[in-house]
Design an enzyme around this catalytic site. Structure first.
Site, mmCIF file in Angstrom:
data_model
loop_
_atom_site.group_PDB
_atom_site.id
_atom_site.type_symbol
_atom_site.label_atom_id
_atom_site.label_comp_id
_atom_site.label_asym_id
_atom_site.label_seq_id
_atom_site.Cartn_x
_atom_site.Cartn_y
_atom_site.Cartn_z
ATOM 1 N N ARG A 47 113.029 15.974 41.817
ATOM 2 C CA ARG A 47 114.015 16.421 40.818
ATOM 3 C C ARG A 47 114.201 17.917 41.029
ATOM 4 O O ARG A 47 113.243 18.682 40.975
ATOM 5 C CB ARG A 47 113.481 16.126 39.409
ATOM 6 C CG ARG A 47 114.302 16.739 38.273
ATOM 7 C CD ARG A 47 115.675 16.093 38.202
ATOM 8 N NE ARG A 47 116.354 16.351 36.972
ATOM 9 C CZ ARG A 47 117.065 17.447 36.713
ATOM 10 N NH1 ARG A 47 117.153 18.420 37.594
ATOM 11 N NH2 ARG A 47 117.682 17.579 35.563
ATOM 12 N N GLU A 55 125.722 12.652 35.138
ATOM 13 C CA GLU A 55 125.044 11.372 35.344
ATOM 14 C C GLU A 55 125.942 10.376 36.070
ATOM 15 O O GLU A 55 127.152 10.346 35.864
ATOM 16 C CB GLU A 55 124.614 10.777 33.996
ATOM 17 C CG GLU A 55 123.636 11.628 33.217
ATOM 18 C CD GLU A 55 122.324 11.857 33.950
ATOM 19 O OE1 GLU A 55 121.856 10.952 34.662
ATOM 20 O OE2 GLU A 55 121.755 12.954 33.800
ATOM 21 N N ARG A 98 109.063 12.191 38.888
ATOM 22 C CA ARG A 98 109.638 12.872 40.055
ATOM 23 C C ARG A 98 108.974 14.229 40.259
ATOM 24 O O ARG A 98 108.652 14.915 39.290
ATOM 25 C CB ARG A 98 111.147 13.063 39.868
ATOM 26 C CG ARG A 98 111.904 11.752 39.704
ATOM 27 C CD ARG A 98 113.348 11.989 39.325
ATOM 28 N NE ARG A 98 113.434 12.607 37.996
ATOM 29 C CZ ARG A 98 114.567 12.801 37.333
ATOM 30 N NH1 ARG A 98 115.714 12.451 37.870
ATOM 31 N NH2 ARG A 98 114.566 13.358 36.145
#
Length: 133
Positions: A47, A55, A98
């Site tokens: 990330r 998104e 992540r």
């Protein structure tokens, strides 16, 4: 002198990770701020730090989805054209597991590039951008 050299090696090893970019479904990055990697011999995700992009999986509107695809395509293009890809991380993980990291491509911070091209904003946990405005 040996002590200074040891500290320098430790600092370098913590800031430039042993992470390798990988493809999944012909993409290096799922969206503008999540990329596929290999870490410690296993498939993983990164990330990007200091970046929030629209998104793709659960967009609030069509505009957000379209912007999300643009951000995803841009970062994938940067990676495919890049000569040197580096990860700067302390190996911390987010809520979704992540690895939190900066990606540096040919000396350029990808998070800053994405923001400068209006494909993302500086991440602010308490103030999520409304891409539908």
């Amino acid at each position: 002198m040996i002590r200074i050299f040891s500290v320098l090696i430790l600092l370098i090893s913590n800031s430039f990770a042993d992470i390798q970019i990988r493809k999944q479904n012909d993409l290096f990055c799922y969206d503008g701020d999540t990329c596929y990697v290999i870490y410690e011999g296993k498939k993983d995700k990164v990330r990007l730090l200091d970046l929030d992009t629209p998104e793709i999986s659960n967009p609030k509107c069509e505009k957000e989805y379209i912007l999300g695809i643009e951000a995803r395509d841009y970062i994938n293009h940067l990676i495919s054209e890049g000569k040197r890809i580096e990860f700067e991380t302390e190996y911390n993980r987010d809520f979704f597991g992540r690895i939190l990291s900066y990606i540096i491509i040919d000396g350029e911070n990808v998070s800053k590039l994405m923001v400068s091209h209006s494909l993302g904003v500086l991440y602010d946990k308490n103030n999520k951008k409304d891409w539908c405005e």
